[in-house]
Scaffold this active site. Structure first.
Site, PDB file in Angstrom:
ATOM      1  N   TYR A 121      47.081  -9.849  84.131  1.00 44.13           N
ATOM      2  CA  TYR A 121      46.184 -10.993  84.307  1.00 44.13           C
ATOM      3  C   TYR A 121      45.438 -11.341  83.017  1.00 44.13           C
ATOM      4  O   TYR A 121      44.208 -11.413  82.992  1.00 44.13           O
ATOM      5  CB  TYR A 121      45.214 -10.702  85.455  1.00 44.13           C
ATOM      6  N   GLU A 173      48.727 -17.167  87.195  1.00 48.01           N
ATOM      7  CA  GLU A 173      47.982 -18.288  87.776  1.00 48.01           C
ATOM      8  C   GLU A 173      48.919 -19.434  88.171  1.00 48.01           C
ATOM      9  O   GLU A 173      48.770 -20.042  89.235  1.00 48.01           O
ATOM     10  CB  GLU A 173      46.943 -18.790  86.766  1.00 48.01           C
ATOM     11  N   HIS A 211      48.859 -14.624  94.974  1.00 49.94           N
ATOM     12  CA  HIS A 211      48.427 -13.536  94.085  1.00 49.94           C
ATOM     13  C   HIS A 211      48.859 -12.185  94.672  1.00 49.94           C
ATOM     14  O   HIS A 211      49.194 -11.255  93.943  1.00 49.94           O
ATOM     15  CB  HIS A 211      46.910 -13.554  93.889  1.00 49.94           C
ATOM     16  N   HIS A 251      43.220 -19.662  83.585  1.00 47.32           N
ATOM     17  CA  HIS A 251      43.118 -20.849  84.442  1.00 47.32           C
ATOM     18  C   HIS A 251      43.238 -22.143  83.634  1.00 47.32           C
ATOM     19  O   HIS A 251      43.166 -23.227  84.190  1.00 47.32           O
ATOM     20  CB  HIS A 251      41.794 -20.859  85.216  1.00 47.32           C
TER      21      HIS A 251
END
Ligand SMILES: [Zn+2]
Lengths: 99, 419
Positions: B218, B227, B207, B305
């Site tokens: 993001y 991610e 990251h 995610h």
């Protein structure tokens, strides 16, 4: 008092939820949670607590408290949660189930 | 002037905070672009001057001065956006500090292990130290990258963050790890400490790399790409440390994180997204492996995610097609894409197009490598010829912005230095 709690995000990206009806809890536990709501000054917490930008792998919270006539929802990025609200979120996290 | 030149580029040449109305998704509650805060104590334009106009000796001296002051003051961001200086005169090699947050929220906490210090016996401390070292080594030994910022930035990690903190994160400056469910009775625990899996450590450190390079926003597809990049290099660090080929690797992210009470092998599977866990308490792994199952959700910044499963699986297929060590070819294509081509609002289609074209540049047009990249994206339902260019691409810059870009980066771009 009724509390709906959700936590999103984090490295694992798992959803966590809890619905708490304090009247159905043992008296001591109900008092403890209601006290945390009071200590957080929950009904005066701004409804949107956003971080300046979304941060990688942090949590987001959404909490709605209904107490008689009053109802208030707070959405917060983890990094923007006020210190006074943290104990309530921590307590609710421990009462929550995933998925 | 606090806006870095690189940041301006990724924001489509608008200074941060001046994004046009209507760009922000409904669930995005922030008012600003998701760029890390660069509190430069030396303005980027001055660094730029040193980088571009100084003699080699001046550049080196400037860099050393910056490195020293950076170490003294902890102002690591000073070197952001200075790719020209990054590969030069780097006396500083791998530097790691591990801190103990002592179950509190104050970062970084107490320094418990610095570079070259002996193991402490505290598992989390030593895992954070070794894991950040293995991650540094992949970037350094294979991709010739010197740390997160490619300028020798010290790798800081804090462990034992809060109590019952079932998470790990990168806070813009350092890695942070919780101990999982350590505060619960052992029979109720679902999560172990988050340093337990090397790929989690490499995920968090990556990251940081993304923050200094593509700066992928993001949320939505760019967030899922962000991610995925962290999972890709997370897995590659682990595969390299274990000496595993693509065929031998399990492609699991977070193996060992669950306690035996959980029915699952880890948090995510790049080989078979959606199959990592299926548990009465935790629920089922929600990741899609194909665009037809893309999840439009209003949480997790648009499911960053969740939908990362799609580019994760594309990378897995590329590595599977190529065989051998995944970090050598597939990893190199992805790394150069991250460093030189992906931008803040790149989407999946842009990533497909970029990695396909890069495979041709690095290994030859029509090469097995380029064919493998096509196969990878095709298997997840994305065309490498996709018409969608995503947002914020250089081609979308207005004329004044393009002119400004030429003034700022006469040598052809703020990142430059391919190679
Ligand atoms: Zn992440």
């Amino acid at each position: 008092m009724r509390i709906e709690f959700e936590r999103f995000g984090g490295f694992a990206g798992m959803r966590l939820r809890a619905t708490v009806q304090t009247e159905t809890l043992p008296a001591a536990q109900a008092q403890e949670i209601e006290a945390l709501v009071v200590a957080a000054d929950f009904f005066d917490v701004p409804p949107n607590l956003s971080a300046p930008q979304p941060a990688a792998d942090r949590f987001q919270y959404e909490v709605t408290v209904t107490d008689g006539e009053r109802c208030h929802t707070v959405r917060a990025d983890e990094t923007a949660v006020p210190v006074t609200l943290q104990p309530l979120l921590r307590r609710l996290t421990r009462m929550a189930t995933r998925n | 002037m606090t806006v870095s030149t690189a940041g301006m580029r990724s924001a489509g040449m608008r200074p941060a905070g001046m994004r046009p109305a209507g760009m922000r998704p409904a669930y995005m509650r922030s008012a600003c672009m998701p760029q890390h805060h660069v509190h430069c104590f030396i303005p980027p334009h001055m660094l730029k001057e040193i980088a571009e106009r100084g003699s080699p000796a001046q550049r080196d001296r400037a860099l050393k001065t910056l490195l020293v002051s950076e170490q003294l003051r902890g102002q690591r961001e000073a070197l952001t956006g200075l790719p020209g200086l990054a590969t030069r005169a780097l006396a500083v090699g791998k530097q790691r500090n591990v801190y103990d947050a002592e179950n509190g929220s104050t970062l970084p906490g107490r320094l418990v292990r610095a570079e070259d210090a002996a193991a402490t016996g505290d598992l989390a401390v030593d895992e954070a130290y070794d894991g950040s070292g293995a991650t540094y080594d992949l970037y350094h030994d294979v991709y010739e990258r010197n740390s997160i910022d490619n300028a020798g930035m010290r790798l800081d990690s804090s462990v034992h963050y809060q109590q019952g903190y079932d998470n790990a994160f990168w806070d813009g400056q350092q890695m942070v790890y919780g101990d999982g469910d350590e505060d619960l009775p052992e029979t109720e625990r679902l999560f172990n400490r988050f340093t337990i899996a090397l790929d989690i450590i490499a995920h968090e450190l990556t990251h940081g790399v993304t923050q200094y390079e593509a700066k992928l926003a993001y949320w939505d597809q760019s967030g899922a790409l962000n991610e995925s990049i962290s999972d890709v290099f997370g897995s590659l660090v682990r595969q390299r440390a274990l000496g595993q080929t693509a065929a031998e690797a399990d492609w699991i992210i977070g193996a060992g994180l669950f306690t035996p009470r959980v029915n699952g092998v880890g948090i995510r599977s790049m080989k078979a997204p959606g199959t990592a866990y299926d548990d009465p308490v935790l629920g089922k792994d929600p990741q899609p492996a194909h665009m037809r199952d893309y999840k439009q959700v209003d949480y997790d910044n648009g499911g960053v995610h969740i939908n990362s499963g799609i580019p994760n699986h594309a990378f897995y297929v590329v590595a599977r097609e190529l065989g051998g060590n995944a970090w050598e070819k597939a990893g190199r294509i992805w790394y150069v894409a991250l460093r030189d081509r992906l931008e803040a609002r790149s989407d999946f289609a842009a990533a497909a197009r970029i990695t396909h074209s890069l495979a041709g540049e690095l290994f030859g047009a029509g090469s097995l490598e380029q064919q493998a990249v096509r196969t990878g994206w095709t298997e997840v339902g994305i065309s490498v010829e996709g018409g969608d260019t995503g947002n914020g691409k250089a081609g979308c810059l207005g004329a004044p912005a393009a002119a400004l870009a030429t003034l700022l980066w006469p040598l052809g771009g703020p990142r430059g230095q391919v190679g």
